[in-house]
Design an enzyme around this catalytic site. Structure first.
Site, short mmCIF file in Angstrom:
data_model
loop_
_atom_site.label_atom_id
_atom_site.label_comp_id
_atom_site.label_asym_id
_atom_site.label_seq_id
_atom_site.Cartn_x
_atom_site.Cartn_y
_atom_site.Cartn_z
N ILE A 1 0.84 -1.20 0.00
CA ILE A 1 0.00 0.00 0.00
C ILE A 1 0.87 1.25 0.00
O ILE A 1 0.58 2.24 -0.68
CB ILE A 1 -0.97 -0.01 1.19
CG1 ILE A 1 -2.05 -1.06 0.96
CG2 ILE A 1 -1.60 1.36 1.40
CD1 ILE A 1 -3.06 -1.19 2.08
N ARG B 1 -3.42 1.01 11.81
CA ARG B 1 -4.28 0.51 12.87
C ARG B 1 -4.09 1.36 14.12
O ARG B 1 -3.00 1.87 14.39
CB ARG B 1 -3.99 -0.96 13.18
CG ARG B 1 -4.42 -1.92 12.07
CD ARG B 1 -5.95 -1.93 11.90
NE ARG B 1 -6.40 -2.87 10.87
CZ ARG B 1 -6.60 -2.55 9.61
NH1 ARG B 1 -6.37 -1.31 9.19
NH2 ARG B 1 -7.04 -3.47 8.75
N ASP C 1 -7.36 8.34 10.74
CA ASP C 1 -8.44 7.57 10.13
C ASP C 1 -8.75 6.34 10.98
O ASP C 1 -9.80 5.73 10.83
CB ASP C 1 -8.06 7.14 8.71
CG ASP C 1 -9.21 6.42 8.01
OD1 ASP C 1 -10.28 7.04 7.85
OD2 ASP C 1 -9.04 5.24 7.64
N GLU D 1 -12.68 1.86 18.33
CA GLU D 1 -13.57 2.23 17.24
C GLU D 1 -14.95 1.60 17.42
O GLU D 1 -15.03 0.40 17.71
CB GLU D 1 -12.97 1.79 15.89
CG GLU D 1 -11.66 2.47 15.56
CD GLU D 1 -11.07 2.05 14.22
OE1 GLU D 1 -11.72 1.26 13.49
OE2 GLU D 1 -9.97 2.52 13.89
N HIS E 1 -12.40 5.58 10.02
CA HIS E 1 -11.83 4.39 9.38
C HIS E 1 -12.44 4.20 7.98
O HIS E 1 -12.87 3.10 7.62
CB HIS E 1 -12.07 3.14 10.24
CG HIS E 1 -11.08 2.04 9.97
ND1 HIS E 1 -10.69 1.15 10.94
CD2 HIS E 1 -10.40 1.69 8.84
CE1 HIS E 1 -9.82 0.28 10.43
NE2 HIS E 1 -9.63 0.59 9.16
#
Length: 207
Positions: free
Chosen positions: A63, A139, A161, A166, A185
């Site tokens: 990524i 994360r 993000d 969460e 997220h």
């Protein structure tokens, strides 16, 4: 080896690019300026052009390579960091003490393994350049509020993000800090996500 979810790379790269421009141009402050109907042009007078800035990416994998391709034409330098160097200009985690003080933007793309718990702890955050920005698109366990909030005294801002819990509780102090911007997220959410997922799945099944 088969690598799943490679389509996430191009989506997250756009999200990171947007976040970097958003924070660098002090848009959180500009949103407040707009909300209060103030004509304060000085808010952006001390912003620096990203073409003169260095981006440090922690968790340099597939990524991150998409992110590098998106950012490379716009910034001065992109430095990748991972647990083990691969001989392609990528540094090791152990070299962070010399890398963090020179980075204008620090991007976390770390997986949620226990080895990454509090990866950006108070010590490493203290090494970041005054006025620099930190982004977490990996994360939430890698960057905790207890470490980030005190560090905001010398950081320019933070874009999260992902968070340690969460959904992030409404009582969290992260919500109310004027230089922290939070998204739920959602960095890889887009209209054609399902099509991209199915296309990649079909490709793997056909092999």
């Amino acid at each position: 080896p088969i690598i799943y979810g490679t389509f996430h790379g191009s989506i997250l790269a756009e999200s990171l690019l947007g976040a970097l421009l958003f924070m660098n141009r002090r848009m959180p402050a500009m949103i407040k300026n707009h909300r209060e109907r103030k004509w304060d042009r000085n808010l952006q007078s001390r912003t620096k052009l990203i073409k003169d800035q260095t981006v440090l990416i922690l968790g340099y994998g597939n990524i991150a390579r998409f992110c590098k391709s998106a950012l490379e034409p716009l910034v001065k330098q992109i430095i990748g960091v991972r647990q083990k160097a691969d001989g392609d200009g990528v540094f090791r985690n152990t070299e962070l003490p010399t890398l963090l003080p020179n980075a204008d933007h620090v991007v976390l793309l770390l997986p949620g393994t226990t080895s990454n718990d509090r990866f950006m702890n108070d010590e490493r955050l203290s090494l970041m350049k005054p006025g620099s920005y930190i982004y977490n698109f990996g994360r939430g366990n890698a960057l905790l509020a207890q470490d980030l909030l005190p560090a905001m005294k010398h950081l320019g801002g933070a874009f999260l993000d992902v968070t340690e819990e969460e959904p992030l509780p409404t009582k969290s102090a992260l919500w109310s800090h004027e230089n922290i911007f939070i998204t739920p997220h959602s960095s890889c959410m887009c209209d054609n996500y399902r099509d991209l997922y199915i296309s990649e799945l079909i490709d793997h099944l056909a092999r």
